[in-house]
Design an enzyme around this catalytic site. Structure first.
Site, short mmCIF file in Angstrom:
data_model
loop_
_atom_site.label_atom_id
_atom_site.label_comp_id
_atom_site.label_asym_id
_atom_site.label_seq_id
_atom_site.Cartn_x
_atom_site.Cartn_y
_atom_site.Cartn_z
N HIS A 40 0.85 -1.19 0.00
CA HIS A 40 0.00 0.00 0.00
C HIS A 40 0.88 1.25 0.00
CE1 HIS A 40 -3.55 -2.45 1.84
NE2 HIS A 40 -3.11 -2.93 0.69
N GLN A 221 -5.39 -6.59 -1.06
CA GLN A 221 -5.75 -7.23 -2.33
C GLN A 221 -7.06 -6.61 -2.86
OE1 GLN A 221 -4.72 -9.82 0.36
NE2 GLN A 221 -2.83 -8.90 -0.35
N THR A 298 6.39 -6.41 -5.66
CA THR A 298 7.33 -7.23 -6.42
C THR A 298 7.98 -6.48 -7.59
OG1 THR A 298 5.52 -7.99 -7.82
CG2 THR A 298 6.05 -9.36 -5.92
#
Ligand code: GDP
Ligand code: IMO
Ligand code: MG
Length: 421
Positions: A40, A221, A298
């Protein structure tokens, strides 16, 4: 009273920024599911910070933060996050509480995640490889270690037993070195974790609610990654939807008031799985470039496409969304035309419902095209300044979903949020 803020798409809708904006209006910000797979992004004093497990209220002096029992906590990532937050002069121990029942991610969970993805080959989920799936499997499989257990004298024995079980499962994979390196960090991080306020989360939060405090539950998510209702099997392993708030914090459903759904003005997805409105052309590239669509956790490029109202309507239904926040409207500034997906064509038949096995069918999106606004919207401050074409776009989304768009975000900054009354 509990309000919920969650993502309606495949994650990365801009939840962090919006929670950070709303945080001063609430006494407590609580994470109820997910783990370090989340990233976030917030801007504090003009500097970018990415939070993975710490609730996005941590930068506000008078806001308490709870990591709820529904979260899977990686102590190593958590320690690093605390250090990054401390760089802003935040005393992270002061306002942060962790529920005893929160499940721990172990070094071998990460190895199991890797092994599982390797075994899937071309069908891999595109997991963040943070050990999320295996950690939740140990929870439902009734094997897990939880935060409260770190204070227990049997912790090591339980750990070794579980580790042995995991090693048996990944026999043949060469993860030994990695596991040993992760373990060293893990035990240091567990000692660090012991210095926090580890509480009985369900009593703690209910006592706060009984004392009239307000809670914002921060989703991680997105709804289309929900383990039950998302694009299974290309999903995460928790209930990301509003129902997850009750089990993830230990609060009753009637305590929930507003469900604030966050959606981008377009759509992205990172990892594998169905994405009907994905664009494989230059427009998709443009969205990625202008929107800076690279994963906060990522760094992977995010897949980009037009907004999908079929999926959004489904998400509004499942969550009981009462208010919408549309983020990244400024990213659409440059486009002459904007497409909005209003139905799916499957086997020649049109539908406005999400099918059971999205992953196994050819879905052709049906679009309605809107004119782009073609102005620099990032400097706008009030609803009155929004151009007519943008109001048309927003108005159509409101009408289609039956939920009003109450906020439009027009930039990553804290002050770039326009309230529509
Ligand atoms: P989250 O996981 O839902 O919190 O979202 P991420 O932080 O992963 O991704 C959202 C990205 O968009 C971050 O880089 C934010 O700084 C950025 N962002 C959020 N809102 C806006 C917006 O309205 N406009 C622009 N241009 N960027 C935004
Ligand atoms: P935030 O909270 C976007 C995706 C992964 C993968 C799938 C399963 O920042 O919106 P997992 O690590 O859970 O096994 O991965 O879910 N995914 C996310 N995508 N934003 C996230 O979190 C995500 N967390 C997991 O890319 O496709
Ligand atoms: Mg994110």
């Amino acid at each position: 009273m509990v309000d919920v803020l969650l993502g309606l798409q495949w994650g990365d809708e801009g939840k962090g920024k919006i929670v950070d904006y709303f945080a001063p209006k609430y006494d407590i910000i609580a994470r109820f599911q997910g783990g370090p797979n989340a990233g976030h992004t917030l801007y504090v004093e003009g500097k970018k910070v990415v939070l993975h497990q710490i609730p996005s209220g941590i930068f506000h002096q008078n806001t308490l933060n709870l990591i709820g029992n529904g979260v899977v906590l990686d102590a190593v990532t958590f320690k690093k996050e605390c250090e990054s937050v401390a760089a802003f002069g935040v005393d992270y121990r002061k306002n942060l509480y962790i529920a005893q029942r929160t499940n721990l991610i172990l070094p071998t969970h990460r190895a199991l995640d890797k092994a599982s993805e390797l075994a899937k080959g071309n069908d891999k989920i595109g997991s963040t490889l943070k050990g999320i799936g295996p950690a939740y499997m140990d929870k439902t499989g009734r094997n897990a270690l939880r935060v409260g257990d770190i204070l227990d004298k049997d912790f090591m024995a339980h750990y070794e037993k579980l580790k042995a079980k995991h090693l048996e499962l990944i026999k043949g994979n060469d993860f030994d070195e990695e596991i040993t390196a992760w373990e060293n960090e893990f035990f240091t991080a567990i000692e660090f974790l012991k210095t926090f306020k580890i509480v009985n989360g369900e009593y703690w939060i209910n006592e706060q609610l009984n004392a009239g405090k307000t809670v914002l539950a921060e989703g991680a998510q997105g709804s289309m990654l929900d383990v039950d209702f998302g694009t299974f099997p290309f999903v995460t392993s928790s209930n990301t939807i509003s129902a997850g708030v009750c089990t993830g914090l230990g609060i009753a459903p009637q305590k929930i008031r507003e469900v604030i759904g966050v959606t981008k003005a377009y759509c992205t997805r990172v990892g594998s799985g169905p994405f009907p409105t994905e664009l494989f052309n230059e427009t998709g590239e443009e969205l990625r470039k202008i929107g800076g669509e690279f994963g906060a956790t990522t760094g992977r490029p995010r897949r980009c496409g037009w907004i999908d109202l079929v999926a959004l309507k489904f998400a509004c239904m499942i969550n009981g969304v009462t208010k919408l926040v549309m983020t990244k409207a400024d990213v659409l500034d440059a486009f002459d035309e904007l497409d909005v997906c209003v139905s799916y064509k499957i086997d020649g038949k049109e539908t406005d419902q999400i099918p059971f096995q999205m992953a196994k069918m050819q879905i052709d999106p049906v679009y309605k095209t809107f004119k782009g606004w073609k102005i620099d919207s990032s400097a706008l401050k009030t609803a009155a300044e929004l151009p007519g074409v943008m109001n048309e776009y927003i108005g159509f989304i409101h009408e289609y979903l039956g939920v009003s768009v109450n906020y439009v975000s027009n930039g990553p900054g804290r002050d770039q949020l326009i309230e529509i009354k």
